[in-house]
Scaffold this active site. Sequence first.
Site, PDB file in Angstrom:
ATOM      1  N   ASP A   6      10.069  -9.467 -12.922  1.00  0.00           N
ATOM      2  CA  ASP A   6      10.204 -10.760 -12.885  1.00  0.00           C
ATOM      3  C   ASP A   6      11.466 -11.336 -13.784  1.00  0.00           C
ATOM      4  O   ASP A   6      11.995 -12.125 -13.167  1.00  0.00           O
ATOM      5  CB  ASP A   6       9.047 -11.674 -12.839  1.00  0.00           C
ATOM      6  CG  ASP A   6       8.018 -11.487 -11.663  1.00  0.00           C
ATOM      7  OD1 ASP A   6       8.666 -11.872 -10.813  1.00  0.00           O
ATOM      8  OD2 ASP A   6       6.747 -11.418 -11.874  1.00  0.00           O
ATOM      9  N   GLU A  36       8.160 -12.926 -18.967  1.00  0.00           N
ATOM     10  CA  GLU A  36       8.800 -12.821 -17.532  1.00  0.00           C
ATOM     11  C   GLU A  36       9.705 -13.598 -16.913  1.00  0.00           C
ATOM     12  O   GLU A  36      10.132 -13.750 -15.996  1.00  0.00           O
ATOM     13  CB  GLU A  36       7.887 -12.187 -16.606  1.00  0.00           C
ATOM     14  CG  GLU A  36       6.688 -13.017 -16.339  1.00  0.00           C
ATOM     15  CD  GLU A  36       5.545 -12.282 -15.518  1.00  0.00           C
ATOM     16  OE1 GLU A  36       5.811 -11.358 -14.696  1.00  0.00           O
ATOM     17  OE2 GLU A  36       4.322 -12.791 -15.559  1.00  0.00           O
ATOM     18  N   CYS A  95       6.365  -3.862 -19.842  1.00  0.00           N
ATOM     19  CA  CYS A  95       5.525  -3.247 -18.625  1.00  0.00           C
ATOM     20  C   CYS A  95       6.082  -3.320 -17.339  1.00  0.00           C
ATOM     21  O   CYS A  95       5.774  -2.758 -16.548  1.00  0.00           O
ATOM     22  CB  CYS A  95       4.118  -3.668 -18.751  1.00  0.00           C
ATOM     23  SG  CYS A  95       4.054  -5.683 -18.387  1.00  0.00           S
ATOM     24  N   ARG A 110      -4.627  -7.990 -17.770  1.00  0.00           N
ATOM     25  CA  ARG A 110      -3.671  -9.122 -17.075  1.00  0.00           C
ATOM     26  C   ARG A 110      -4.463 -10.002 -16.135  1.00  0.00           C
ATOM     27  O   ARG A 110      -4.930  -9.354 -15.158  1.00  0.00           O
ATOM     28  CB  ARG A 110      -2.257  -8.804 -16.670  1.00  0.00           C
ATOM     29  CG  ARG A 110      -1.477  -9.826 -16.294  1.00  0.00           C
ATOM     30  CD  ARG A 110      -0.198  -9.649 -15.545  1.00  0.00           C
ATOM     31  NE  ARG A 110      -0.198  -9.034 -14.268  1.00  0.00           N
ATOM     32  CZ  ARG A 110       0.644  -8.628 -13.527  1.00  0.00           C
ATOM     33  NH1 ARG A 110       2.096  -8.921 -14.152  1.00  0.00           N
ATOM     34  NH2 ARG A 110       0.897  -8.237 -12.562  1.00  0.00           N
ATOM     35  N   HIS A 166       0.886  -1.152   0.128  1.00  0.00           N
ATOM     36  CA  HIS A 166       0.107   0.084  -0.093  1.00  0.00           C
ATOM     37  C   HIS A 166       0.655   1.126  -0.217  1.00  0.00           C
ATOM     38  O   HIS A 166       0.583   2.357  -0.718  1.00  0.00           O
ATOM     39  CB  HIS A 166      -0.822   0.069   1.193  1.00  0.00           C
ATOM     40  CG  HIS A 166      -1.924  -0.765   0.941  1.00  0.00           C
ATOM     41  ND1 HIS A 166      -2.238  -1.935   1.137  1.00  0.00           N
ATOM     42  CD2 HIS A 166      -3.257  -0.362   0.584  1.00  0.00           C
ATOM     43  CE1 HIS A 166      -3.425  -2.488   0.725  1.00  0.00           C
ATOM     44  NE2 HIS A 166      -4.071  -1.400   0.633  1.00  0.00           N
TER      45      HIS A 166
HETATM   46  C1  PEP Z   1       6.977  -7.655 -14.350  1.00  0.00           C
HETATM   47  O1  PEP Z   1       6.959  -8.919 -13.789  1.00  0.00           O
HETATM   48  O2  PEP Z   1       7.699  -6.928 -14.594  1.00  0.00           O
HETATM   49  C2  PEP Z   1       5.455  -7.262 -14.179  1.00  0.00           C
HETATM   50  C3  PEP Z   1       5.101  -6.207 -14.745  1.00  0.00           C
HETATM   51  O3  PEP Z   1       4.663  -7.949 -13.231  1.00  0.00           O
HETATM   52  P1  PEP Z   1       4.629  -7.819 -11.629  1.00  0.00           P
HETATM   53  O4  PEP Z   1       3.067  -7.438 -11.373  1.00  0.00           O
HETATM   54  O5  PEP Z   1       4.940  -9.042 -11.144  1.00  0.00           O
HETATM   55  O6  PEP Z   1       5.531  -6.453 -11.372  1.00  0.00           O
HETATM   56 MG    MG Z   2       5.646 -10.351 -12.885  1.00  0.00          MG
END
Ligand code: PEP
Ligand code: MG
Length: 573
Positions: free
Chosen positions: A457, A433, A504, A334, A191
Amino acid sequence: MKKITGLAGAGGSELAQAVVLNRQKVTPHKTTVQNSESEVERFRQIQREYAEELDELYQSALADTGEKTAEIFKAYRVIVCDELFFKRPIQTVMEERIGIDYAIEQEKQAVCSRFEVMEDPYMKERASDIRNVCDELIRRLNGLKNTEEQIQSIREPFILVAEDLSPEDTVRIDKTYLRGFITEKGGITSHTVILAKSLGIPAVVGAGKILSSVITGQRLYINGNEGYGISEPDEDFVLSFRREREQQQERKKQYEAVLTEPAVTLNGRRVAVCINSGDAESRRNFCDGFCDGIGLFRTEFLFMDQRACPNEELQFAVYKETAEKAHGKEVIIRTLDIGGDKKLGYMNIPQENNPFLGYRAIRICLDQPKIFLTQLRAILRASAFGNLKIMFPMIVTAEELRKSREMVEKAKAELRAEGIAFNEKIPLGIMIETPASVLISDKLAKEADFFSIGTNDLIQYTTATDRMNEKVQYLYDPCNLSVLRAIHQVIQNAHKAGIPVGMCGEAASDARLTPLLLAMGLDEFSVAPAQLGRIKYLIRRCDTDKLTDWVNDVLESDSIDEVKQRLASEALD
Ligand code: PEP
Ligand code: MG
């Protein structure tokens, strides 16, 4: 001058006085009171005040972030006013003349231990609410100030230092003089981070033992881009910070000036610049005027805001509203990416030795088809109201993508049979990822409609580096050659198959990488809303025609330092 290392939560840097949030836990002792009745009256007074505050918190959270976030305060209020719960503690005070705080602690432990062994996740969640409420009452009974009071009197800029911040804290805090956060606990989706990003202030989380290294009133510098803080920085440091700050203000104006402009490179290549969204704050503030859409809508926030999995109607309402607000621009939803560092109490996911390598994201969805199908139906229904795309997280095999596609087909068939409208041609993409998805990206590109590279990730899996472990943070670096080569390979494979590829993860807003990503051919950058102007500004200064040989040089570097030097030679900022 002392350096404190943590995790980069929300970007930016700040220097201000530290305010340490005193969250010390009170363990009540069994004491005898002189007058039982006045002890009970003392409790009644505090009970009333706390209930009133919760009412106010509920109202302000409702206005700020909506019913779902506000719900927690309502639940707390029910507990505070639960006469049945406090009957026994009050009786004990009256009969045995012991302190009410001790009596409440006893009751809390008795009730919570009963609830916590129950299978029902709702009851477990309730136990945690009861604990929080009782602890707050006990703190107040012991004369400790609440968060709000500790901060209310401050009339100059400050950086909040805390063990962790609850949703309750983040609503309570008066943000007028707040300039940043640094917390001992909390991950990148805490948060604290969400709030900081929406306020456009820096946050460092997971900063180890900060409570014992900083005291209120000390000068504190925090850097949310790199994830560290410096307590009592020396004068030289302060001077250089001030100079940097002036430059930052200048640049900020330049970034704001291009916010409404399209992202076109100097050699005329148009790329998409989208935002990452999903939490209540960013959903509320979303405006399509400055971006090309939403490149990542993290649906897990919607699930985290609830006390049970959100039903189809609720999800549909949120996705539809977002689709409509985007006015035809893309919105990449997503599917649920829970697990790893993103916990969901009510789903009862067992404790694992390696949660990042365990039961998470698409693995959970394919294993729990009811949850998956409900979400897919909601997205599909909302696709009739805008330009929605579906993206699956953590794909490591083509089979997972196929199974996910089958689930979409099943959801479509159900909706068709029910006569409910949806976009038959909704694009289905995947997050890249994991090293597995990079290595088979040529295959996956033939079955997916688009890719989005999740560097948060990807870096940790490629370099085998836990992003929460401060000891190995030096490896968690997007400038690792392995990571850059992975990104390059993915873009090439996507383009060979004729599908677009975005990014992203946080690396999409890493200014050092912008020319490289552009020259590699990345089609879309999806970044935190506060980064939009900066990324557009950088893109508009880049001429990718000149960079072909340079990309090859970067990809042949012999060390992270060499990568960084080469990137610096084409810096756009
Ligand atoms: C990422 O892994 O870059 C990604 C955008 O997903 P997460 O929500 O795990 O950060
Ligand atoms: Mg991720």
